[in-house]
Design an enzyme around this catalytic site. Structure first.
Site, mmCIF file in Angstrom:
data_model
loop_
_atom_site.group_PDB
_atom_site.id
_atom_site.type_symbol
_atom_site.label_atom_id
_atom_site.label_comp_id
_atom_site.label_asym_id
_atom_site.label_seq_id
_atom_site.Cartn_x
_atom_site.Cartn_y
_atom_site.Cartn_z
ATOM 1 N N TYR A 1 0.842 -1.205 0.000
ATOM 2 C CA TYR A 1 0.000 0.000 0.000
ATOM 3 C C TYR A 1 0.877 1.255 0.000
ATOM 4 O O TYR A 1 0.602 2.218 -0.723
ATOM 5 C CB TYR A 1 -0.926 -0.017 1.224
ATOM 6 C CG TYR A 1 -1.964 1.086 1.222
ATOM 7 C CD1 TYR A 1 -3.106 0.982 0.442
ATOM 8 C CD2 TYR A 1 -1.808 2.237 1.999
ATOM 9 C CE1 TYR A 1 -4.064 1.979 0.430
ATOM 10 C CE2 TYR A 1 -2.751 3.241 1.993
ATOM 11 C CZ TYR A 1 -3.880 3.110 1.211
ATOM 12 O OH TYR A 1 -4.821 4.112 1.193
HETATM 13 N N1 LIG Z 1 -10.238 5.829 4.330
HETATM 14 C C1 LIG Z 1 -9.019 6.269 4.569
HETATM 15 O O1 LIG Z 1 -8.629 6.448 5.746
HETATM 16 C C2 LIG Z 1 -8.079 6.563 3.440
HETATM 17 C C3 LIG Z 1 -6.858 7.156 3.753
HETATM 18 C C4 LIG Z 1 -5.956 7.429 2.727
HETATM 19 C C5 LIG Z 1 -6.288 7.159 1.416
HETATM 20 N N2 LIG Z 1 -7.503 6.570 1.149
HETATM 21 C C6 LIG Z 1 -7.793 6.284 -0.259
HETATM 22 O O2 LIG Z 1 -9.039 6.819 -0.596
HETATM 23 C C7 LIG Z 1 -9.586 6.061 -1.691
HETATM 24 C C8 LIG Z 1 -11.010 5.665 -1.348
HETATM 25 O O3 LIG Z 1 -10.988 4.843 -0.204
HETATM 26 P P1 LIG Z 1 -12.230 4.681 0.795
HETATM 27 O O4 LIG Z 1 -11.682 4.804 2.168
HETATM 28 O O5 LIG Z 1 -13.354 5.532 0.377
HETATM 29 O O6 LIG Z 1 -12.534 3.120 0.568
HETATM 30 P P2 LIG Z 1 -13.891 2.342 0.245
HETATM 31 O O7 LIG Z 1 -13.531 0.894 0.413
HETATM 32 O O8 LIG Z 1 -15.009 2.892 1.031
HETATM 33 O O9 LIG Z 1 -14.121 2.669 -1.296
HETATM 34 C C9 LIG Z 1 -13.251 2.203 -2.297
HETATM 35 C C10 LIG Z 1 -14.067 1.958 -3.550
HETATM 36 O O10 LIG Z 1 -13.168 1.526 -4.583
HETATM 37 C C11 LIG Z 1 -13.836 0.505 -5.312
HETATM 38 N N3 LIG Z 1 -12.896 -0.339 -6.025
HETATM 39 C C12 LIG Z 1 -12.033 -1.245 -5.510
HETATM 40 N N4 LIG Z 1 -11.385 -1.880 -6.497
HETATM 41 C C13 LIG Z 1 -11.838 -1.352 -7.663
HETATM 42 C C14 LIG Z 1 -11.555 -1.601 -9.031
HETATM 43 N N5 LIG Z 1 -10.671 -2.558 -9.406
HETATM 44 N N6 LIG Z 1 -12.194 -0.858 -9.966
HETATM 45 C C15 LIG Z 1 -13.104 0.078 -9.609
HETATM 46 N N7 LIG Z 1 -13.438 0.336 -8.335
HETATM 47 C C16 LIG Z 1 -12.800 -0.372 -7.372
HETATM 48 C C17 LIG Z 1 -14.612 -0.275 -4.254
HETATM 49 O O11 LIG Z 1 -15.651 -1.061 -4.832
HETATM 50 C C18 LIG Z 1 -15.122 0.841 -3.369
HETATM 51 O O12 LIG Z 1 -16.384 1.309 -3.779
HETATM 52 C C19 LIG Z 1 -8.643 4.867 -1.890
HETATM 53 O O13 LIG Z 1 -7.753 5.143 -2.955
HETATM 54 C C20 LIG Z 1 -7.886 4.805 -0.589
HETATM 55 O O14 LIG Z 1 -6.618 4.201 -0.726
HETATM 56 C C21 LIG Z 1 -8.400 6.268 2.126
#
Ligand SMILES: NC(=O)c1ccc[n+]([C@@H]2O[C@H](COP(=O)([O-])OP(=O)(O)OC[C@H]3O[C@@H](n4cnc5c(N)ncnc54)[C@H](O)[C@@H]3O)[C@@H](O)[C@H]2O)c1
Length: 251
Positions: A156
């Site tokens: 990651y």
């Molecule tokens: N939540 C946090 O604390 C956090 C922190 C830093 C970065 N992020 C980043 O934010 C972004 C969103 O994360 P989130 O927390 O909302 O997660 P989440 O799991 O709620 O949403 C992620 C979405 O991505 C979709 N997804 C996964 N694989 C996919 C694919 N191959 N093609 C299309 N869609 C796909 C999933 O179906 C899901 O709807 C991510 O890139 C994550 O790494 C999140």
């Protein structure tokens, strides 16, 4: 309803859940037509329905960001049915935490790089022509792990360092075409992505020890900076990652 994104067509990947859903809703609230794209078709449809119910304009599409042919097909469908996009948010992402010695390490590495790093590349390539035609904006969702690591998360960490590198490279390469490319680096945001980890460990408490604002982020905390980076308010901003982390990276 605001007007900061009136006249824009925005594609948001990973829009079925969490941060992507909040950005899609925020963009629609500012007047953009939104394509909520996700491998989770049902969740994407729910996001589009939420936006429509709130008076916005959205369409759900099924998209797997790891599948180049699928990215090209969705881009063609968007161009045909909706029009040239001017905003792309590369948000889809996954996380798995494992030490490198774990039996699943190879599979985790491949899956995380495929979605988090190759995904933004695949989707950006697919939508390059409309983005050039509209002098568009790309917003990549990195992480605080675009700068630092957390334990047992090598894949990651590498994937999100890659998002920052890709953001800088694309800002330089596409700037002459009038395309701005920036990133957001969320800190700990309460979403399904980390729900299990938050429930089973003291992760949230540990994060708060080094988070000056003293609270975890909510998905709405990301929408504002994402609107800023997609709008003319940031007309001279490109190639940067805005940390949206409650000050975590000050440590
Ligand atoms: N939540 C946090 O604390 C956090 C922190 C830093 C970065 N992020 C980043 O934010 C972004 C969103 O994360 P989130 O927390 O909302 O997660 P989440 O799991 O709620 O949403 C992620 C979405 O991505 C979709 N997804 C996964 N694989 C996919 C694919 N191959 N093609 C299309 N869609 C796909 C999933 O179906 C899901 O709807 C991510 O890139 C994550 O790494 C999140």
């Amino acid at each position: 309803m605001g007007t900061l994104l009136s006249g824009h067509i925005a594609v948001v990947t990973g829009a079925a859940s969490g941060i992507g859903r909040a950005i899609a809703r925020g963009y629609a609230d500012e007047g953009a037509r939104v394509v909520a794209a996700d491998v989770n078709a049902q969740g994407a449809a729910q996001t589009a329905a939420m936006i429509d119910e709130a008076g916005g304009n959205a369409r759900a599409m099924t998209l797997d960001v790891t599948d180049r042919a699928n990215c090209a097909a969705v881009a063609a469908e968007v161009a045909r049915d909706i029009g040239p996009i001017s905003i792309l948010v590369n948000n889809a992402g996954i996380v798995r935490r494992n030490p490198i010695s774990a039996p699943d390490a190879d599979a985790d590495w491949d899956a995380i790089i495929a979605v988090n790093t190759n995904g933004p590349y695949n989707v950006t390539r697919a939508f390059l022509e409309p983005l050039k035609a509209t002098k568009g904006r790309i917003v990549n969702i990195g992480s605080i792990q675009s700068h630092i690591h957390t334990m047992n998360a090598a894949a990651y960490t590498v994937s999100k360092h890659g998002v920052l590198g890709f953001t800088r490279a694309m800002a330089a390469e596409l700037g002459p075409d009038g395309i701005r490319v920036n990133a957001i680096g969320p800190g700990l945001i309460r979403t399904p992505l980390n729900a299990q980890n938050r429930a089973n460990t003291d992760m949230e408490a540990r994060f708060m020890l080094t988070t000056p604002l003293g609270r975890p982020g909510e998905v709405e905390d990301i929408a504002g900076p994402a609107i800023f980076l997609a709008s003319d308010l940031s007309a001279y901003v490109t190639g940067v990652l805005i940390a949206v982390d409650g000050g975590f990276l000050t440590r």
